[in-house]
Design an enzyme around this catalytic site. Sequence first.
Site, PDB file in Angstrom:
ATOM      1  N   HIS A 193      15.472  18.285  37.300  1.00 21.71           N
ATOM      2  CA  HIS A 193      14.520  17.640  38.194  1.00 21.71           C
ATOM      3  C   HIS A 193      15.258  16.884  39.303  1.00 21.71           C
ATOM      4  O   HIS A 193      14.914  16.951  40.473  1.00 21.71           O
ATOM      5  CB  HIS A 193      13.689  16.674  37.356  1.00 21.71           C
ATOM      6  CG  HIS A 193      12.392  16.359  37.970  1.00 21.71           C
ATOM      7  ND1 HIS A 193      11.342  17.243  37.964  1.00 21.71           N
ATOM      8  CD2 HIS A 193      11.973  15.270  38.638  1.00 21.71           C
ATOM      9  CE1 HIS A 193      10.334  16.697  38.595  1.00 21.71           C
ATOM     10  NE2 HIS A 193      10.685  15.494  39.017  1.00 21.71           N
ATOM     11  N   ARG A 300       8.084  31.359  42.358  1.00 18.01           N
ATOM     12  CA  ARG A 300       8.183  31.578  40.907  1.00 18.01           C
ATOM     13  C   ARG A 300       7.077  30.778  40.228  1.00 18.01           C
ATOM     14  O   ARG A 300       7.214  29.578  40.012  1.00 18.01           O
ATOM     15  CB  ARG A 300       9.545  31.116  40.401  1.00 18.01           C
ATOM     16  CG  ARG A 300      10.720  31.954  40.908  1.00 18.01           C
ATOM     17  CD  ARG A 300      12.019  31.432  40.319  1.00 18.01           C
ATOM     18  NE  ARG A 300      13.123  32.384  40.415  1.00 18.01           N
ATOM     19  CZ  ARG A 300      14.108  32.278  41.299  1.00 18.01           C
ATOM     20  NH1 ARG A 300      14.133  31.288  42.156  1.00 18.01           N
ATOM     21  NH2 ARG A 300      15.075  33.174  41.317  1.00 18.01           N
ATOM     22  N   ARG A 336       4.644  35.492  42.844  1.00 14.59           N
ATOM     23  CA  ARG A 336       5.004  36.363  41.727  1.00 14.59           C
ATOM     24  C   ARG A 336       4.186  35.956  40.512  1.00 14.59           C
ATOM     25  O   ARG A 336       4.088  34.775  40.203  1.00 14.59           O
ATOM     26  CB  ARG A 336       6.496  36.233  41.433  1.00 14.59           C
ATOM     27  CG  ARG A 336       6.931  37.137  40.284  1.00 14.59           C
ATOM     28  CD  ARG A 336       8.414  37.113  40.082  1.00 14.59           C
ATOM     29  NE  ARG A 336       8.846  35.883  39.452  1.00 14.59           N
ATOM     30  CZ  ARG A 336      10.124  35.586  39.217  1.00 14.59           C
ATOM     31  NH1 ARG A 336      11.073  36.422  39.613  1.00 14.59           N
ATOM     32  NH2 ARG A 336      10.454  34.473  38.639  1.00 14.59           N
ATOM     33  N   GLU A 435      13.836  45.190  38.951  1.00 11.77           N
ATOM     34  CA  GLU A 435      14.800  44.370  38.210  1.00 11.77           C
ATOM     35  C   GLU A 435      15.374  45.114  37.020  1.00 11.77           C
ATOM     36  O   GLU A 435      16.348  44.685  36.421  1.00 11.77           O
ATOM     37  CB  GLU A 435      14.123  43.109  37.665  1.00 11.77           C
ATOM     38  CG  GLU A 435      13.414  42.287  38.693  1.00 11.77           C
ATOM     39  CD  GLU A 435      12.828  41.021  38.093  1.00 11.77           C
ATOM     40  OE1 GLU A 435      13.498  40.004  38.173  1.00 11.77           O
ATOM     41  OE2 GLU A 435      11.699  41.066  37.558  1.00 11.77           O
ATOM     42  N   ASN A 458      19.380  39.403  40.405  1.00 10.97           N
ATOM     43  CA  ASN A 458      19.877  38.628  39.248  1.00 10.97           C
ATOM     44  C   ASN A 458      19.649  39.412  37.958  1.00 10.97           C
ATOM     45  O   ASN A 458      20.551  39.567  37.135  1.00 10.97           O
ATOM     46  CB  ASN A 458      19.158  37.278  39.131  1.00 10.97           C
ATOM     47  CG  ASN A 458      19.223  36.480  40.419  1.00 10.97           C
ATOM     48  OD1 ASN A 458      20.056  36.752  41.267  1.00 10.97           O
ATOM     49  ND2 ASN A 458      18.340  35.516  40.565  1.00 10.97           N
ATOM     50  N   ASP A 459      18.424  39.893  37.792  1.00  8.85           N
ATOM     51  CA  ASP A 459      18.134  40.659  36.580  1.00  8.85           C
ATOM     52  C   ASP A 459      18.639  42.088  36.665  1.00  8.85           C
ATOM     53  O   ASP A 459      19.110  42.643  35.677  1.00  8.85           O
ATOM     54  CB  ASP A 459      16.616  40.653  36.297  1.00  8.85           C
ATOM     55  CG  ASP A 459      16.216  39.379  35.577  1.00  8.85           C
ATOM     56  OD1 ASP A 459      16.920  39.005  34.626  1.00  8.85           O
ATOM     57  OD2 ASP A 459      15.219  38.757  35.979  1.00  8.85           O
ATOM     58  N   ARG A 469      23.061  37.092  32.259  1.00 15.22           N
ATOM     59  CA  ARG A 469      23.282  36.327  33.481  1.00 15.22           C
ATOM     60  C   ARG A 469      23.590  34.856  33.238  1.00 15.22           C
ATOM     61  O   ARG A 469      24.087  34.174  34.125  1.00 15.22           O
ATOM     62  CB  ARG A 469      22.087  36.478  34.434  1.00 15.22           C
ATOM     63  CG  ARG A 469      20.785  35.986  33.880  1.00 15.22           C
ATOM     64  CD  ARG A 469      19.619  36.439  34.737  1.00 15.22           C
ATOM     65  NE  ARG A 469      19.143  35.404  35.639  1.00 15.22           N
ATOM     66  CZ  ARG A 469      17.999  35.454  36.286  1.00 15.22           C
ATOM     67  NH1 ARG A 469      17.203  36.506  36.168  1.00 15.22           N
ATOM     68  NH2 ARG A 469      17.620  34.481  37.066  1.00 15.22           N
ATOM     69  N   CYS A 506      15.590  39.534  46.738  1.00 18.27           N
ATOM     70  CA  CYS A 506      15.309  38.122  46.480  1.00 18.27           C
ATOM     71  C   CYS A 506      16.198  37.523  45.405  1.00 18.27           C
ATOM     72  O   CYS A 506      15.982  36.402  44.960  1.00 18.27           O
ATOM     73  CB  CYS A 506      13.839  37.913  46.137  1.00 18.27           C
ATOM     74  SG  CYS A 506      13.390  38.631  44.566  1.00 18.27           S
TER      75      CYS A 506
HETATM   76  C1  PEP Z   1      15.960  38.126  40.045  1.00 17.99           C
HETATM   77  O1  PEP Z   1      15.936  38.528  38.882  1.00 17.99           O
HETATM   78  O2  PEP Z   1      16.828  38.453  40.877  1.00 17.99           O
HETATM   79  C2  PEP Z   1      14.938  37.173  40.504  1.00 17.99           C
HETATM   80  C3  PEP Z   1      14.877  36.812  41.774  1.00 17.99           C
HETATM   81  O3  PEP Z   1      14.080  36.654  39.569  1.00 17.99           O
HETATM   82  P1  PEP Z   1      14.461  35.430  38.593  1.00 17.99           P
HETATM   83  O4  PEP Z   1      15.789  34.877  39.075  1.00 17.99           O
HETATM   84  O5  PEP Z   1      13.347  34.455  38.720  1.00 17.99           O
HETATM   85  O6  PEP Z   1      14.526  36.111  37.284  1.00 17.99           O
HETATM   86 MG    MG Z   2      14.197  38.181  37.650  1.00 18.76          MG
END
Ligand code: PEP
Ligand code: MG
Length: 593
Positions: A193, A300, A336, A435, A458-459, A469, A506
Amino acid sequence: MDMTRLRGIGVSPGIAMGEVLLAKRVVFTSRKEIIADDQVPDEIKRLHQALDRTRADLARVKESVREKMGPDSSLIFEAHLLILEDPTLVGGLEAVIRDEKARAEWALSKANARYEQLFESLTDDYFRQRKSDVSDVLKRVYRNLETKREKEKAPQKQHILVAHELLPSEAALRLSKELTLGVVLDVGGGTSHTAILARSLGIPAVLGLRDVTRQVREGELIIVDGTDGEVIIDPPPAVRREFQAKKEKYENYGRELQKTAKLKSETLDRVRFIPQANIELPEEVDLALSMGAEGIGLFRSEFIYLRRESLPTEEDHFEIYARLARSAHPHPVTIRTLDIGGEKSLPQLNIEKEPNPALGLRAVRFSLRNRDLFRIQLRAILRASAGKNVRILVPMVTEVDEILEVKDIFEDVKKELRRKGEAFDEKIPFGIMIEVPAAAALADVMLKEVDYVSIGTNDLIQYYLAVDRSNEFVSYLFKPFHPAVIRLIRSVIQAARKAEKDVIVCGEMAADTPSAIVLLGFGLRTFSMNPIFIPRIKKALRSVECRTAEKIAEETLKLRSAQEIEEYVTEEILLRHPQVFLTGQPVEAAPKK
Ligand code: PEP
Ligand code: MG
């Protein structure tokens, strides 16, 4: 005392130098003070007076936070007030005083230890957060047991706030844009936070320093380098000068980047690109726009659930989405749908622990299993789309049938709204996240069913390279420039371009300068990232020719390792467009938007 340098996690960039203000830490007593039988009623009364004072404090904090940051941010204090009303908690405290003939301090200390132990045994992030909520409340009550307590005076002069931990209520109250030059904590990380708040107020912060509170004294000079995650205690004049120069350079660079925010988003050879923001709280929209975001590329929505005690109603969702859409208008807002599961569990539902959560009932899989919840969210998103700047995004799709199922539900919800005469955007863009590697491989087919795709690197990287990750032991294998990864991403971008549909990246990869240039070269035009990185990426993309980026990107396909690619891209950029990496240089005048 000699200078001490400490390393922590830089969670909010910038450099600050100033005097330490040490936040008082409530230390629960370890001494059990015994009272006489006839003192028990008075002690219970003393406890209740402290509870009343805490109730009044919390109501005040709630009001002040609501005024400063909006109703959504004050919800946490409603939760704190509820904790205070919990009969098990209050009854338990009274029982300790009565049965053990002990002071209220002892009862609170015992309760805190019990909660800490309980929450410690749970690995879930949400519950760890709940531990700090309960602890926040118990500490306030503890402090309020002292009637003549010396009120911690509100600081009058600028300072660097140093604390062991900032509980949510303290962070919201103590961080001030005018007086808090920097924040330094023993605990905490990038998603806490305090980190989110410090970033949105532009206050440099370094967290996770373990025992900085033991190493500094009140009033001592300290340097906080939130960019490099460093803290320097009692620096000698030479180091102060060095950091003063670094601070000026950083601030010049910041001003230059801020100017970039207002310039047109196009490359040297006039190819238009769109920087967008990934956000988690509706309060972040203003910051995102001031950084140059041309829309929210990813909202998110799970944070709506994580900030509440009970399940959010359709109106709760709607209020947030409508506010987002209003504050970003006319730019688009990409909402999302719930990405719960995996590490993030829904506190309001008793979701069973899964043996392998990353491969389990996550995101759209969860929504399709909990259709009532899903429909509530879809209805709210649709209603917020009446201003025609909302897009919907479905996370973690693996196969075409999932898209068809979601679309069926979506159409059904639209029908329901039409029946009720509720306004919404009939042409609301419907997109999916790429993803899962299978979705990437099937992108051309999936694109036929959707209006756009968003690549969550990221995923995608985690699943493609089989690298968790968030596991520090294997983080060295998490490589956006892995040749297999860039080939896969390139194929998705190309499929979208062929289908004449929008494609966004993203994941964090969009915020890394060399990666962004390669993505541009592959044909990507929309880059969504944490707002604080937008100026840097915008400046980098404005400093290259798209033609050059295309050549560099094509060449990477011939290389065999992430290291080779990284070195090649960096060298080529330095050779052809060195200004990409230069800081503190004046921004060339470019046409205004
Ligand atoms: C991702 O997976 O790249 C993504 C943007 O979603 P999150 O980081 O919320 O899983
Ligand atoms: Mg993701």
